[in-house]
Design a protein around this motif. Structure first.
Motif, short mmCIF file in Angstrom:
data_model
loop_
_atom_site.label_atom_id
_atom_site.label_comp_id
_atom_site.label_asym_id
_atom_site.label_seq_id
_atom_site.Cartn_x
_atom_site.Cartn_y
_atom_site.Cartn_z
N ALA A 6 0.83 -1.21 0.00
CA ALA A 6 0.00 0.00 0.00
C ALA A 6 0.86 1.26 0.00
N ARG A 7 1.90 1.25 -0.80
CA ARG A 7 2.82 2.38 -0.99
C ARG A 7 3.64 2.73 0.26
N PHE A 8 3.64 1.84 1.25
CA PHE A 8 4.44 2.06 2.45
C PHE A 8 5.52 0.99 2.54
N PRO A 9 6.76 1.38 2.77
CA PRO A 9 7.83 0.37 2.90
C PRO A 9 7.83 -0.25 4.31
N PHE A 10 8.07 -1.54 4.36
CA PHE A 10 8.16 -2.27 5.62
C PHE A 10 9.42 -3.12 5.57
N ASP A 11 10.16 -3.13 6.66
CA ASP A 11 11.32 -4.02 6.80
C ASP A 11 10.85 -5.22 7.60
N LEU A 13 11.10 -9.57 8.40
CA LEU A 13 11.83 -10.83 8.37
C LEU A 13 10.80 -11.95 8.48
N LYS A 14 11.16 -13.11 7.94
CA LYS A 14 10.24 -14.24 7.99
C LYS A 14 9.89 -14.59 9.44
N THR A 15 10.86 -14.55 10.31
CA THR A 15 10.62 -14.89 11.72
C THR A 15 9.69 -13.88 12.39
N GLU A 16 9.78 -12.61 11.99
CA GLU A 16 8.88 -11.60 12.56
C GLU A 16 7.44 -11.86 12.16
N VAL A 17 7.23 -12.25 10.92
CA VAL A 17 5.87 -12.56 10.46
C VAL A 17 5.35 -13.78 11.20
N GLN A 18 6.18 -14.81 11.35
CA GLN A 18 5.77 -16.01 12.08
C GLN A 18 5.42 -15.69 13.53
N ASP A 19 6.23 -14.85 14.17
CA ASP A 19 5.95 -14.46 15.55
C ASP A 19 4.66 -13.65 15.67
N ALA A 20 4.42 -12.78 14.69
CA ALA A 20 3.20 -11.95 14.72
C ALA A 20 1.95 -12.80 14.56
N MET A 21 2.05 -13.92 13.85
CA MET A 21 0.88 -14.76 13.60
C MET A 21 0.68 -15.84 14.66
N LYS A 22 1.62 -15.99 15.60
CA LYS A 22 1.45 -16.97 16.67
C LYS A 22 0.25 -16.59 17.52
N ARG A 65 2.84 -11.05 -2.96
CA ARG A 65 4.18 -10.79 -3.50
C ARG A 65 5.20 -10.62 -2.38
N ALA A 66 4.84 -9.86 -1.35
CA ALA A 66 5.76 -9.62 -0.23
C ALA A 66 6.04 -10.90 0.54
N LEU A 67 5.00 -11.69 0.82
CA LEU A 67 5.20 -12.93 1.58
C LEU A 67 5.98 -13.96 0.77
#
Length: 102
Positions: A6-11, A13-22, A65-67
């Motif tokens: 959505a036109r916003f940059p995000f840094d 990591l795969k582990t961060e996404v996994q932790d956020a979804m726990k 695309r990002a994932l």
């Protein structure tokens, strides 16, 4: 890895996404989905959680695309419906049964 949603940059990591979804219960998948751990999540649900944005602010394609770039396995919406090889008329006919032939 830097991704744009959505036109916003995000840094991210795969582990961060996994932790956020726990601990997040997966919603019913009706479109594109992503496999995180052993669960399939709708990509819009994951996008909302990792970005903090409303789901209407980004497309499923952007999040997919990002994932994918982060190394997650994403499935298109068409992969959810198994092909039967029957037309809707043939399916209805099979469900109703065939008339007895005397």
């Amino acid at each position: 890895m830097r991704v744009v949603i959505a036109r916003f940059p995000f840094d991210l990591l795969k582990t961060e996404v996994q932790d956020a979804m726990k601990g997040i219960k997966a919603e019913p998948v009706t479109g594109e989905s992503v496999l995180i751990g052993r669960r399939h999540y709708p990509v819009k649900q994951v996008g909302e959680i990792i970005t903090g944005q409303d789901r209407r602010d980004f497309s499923a394609c952007e999040v997919t695309r990002a994932l994918s770039r982060l190394g997650f396995v994403c499935r298109p919406a068409a992969a959810l419906v198994p092909p039967t090889g029957l037309t809707p008329l043939e399916t209805a006919s099979a469900l109703l049964g065939h008339p007895d032939r005397a």
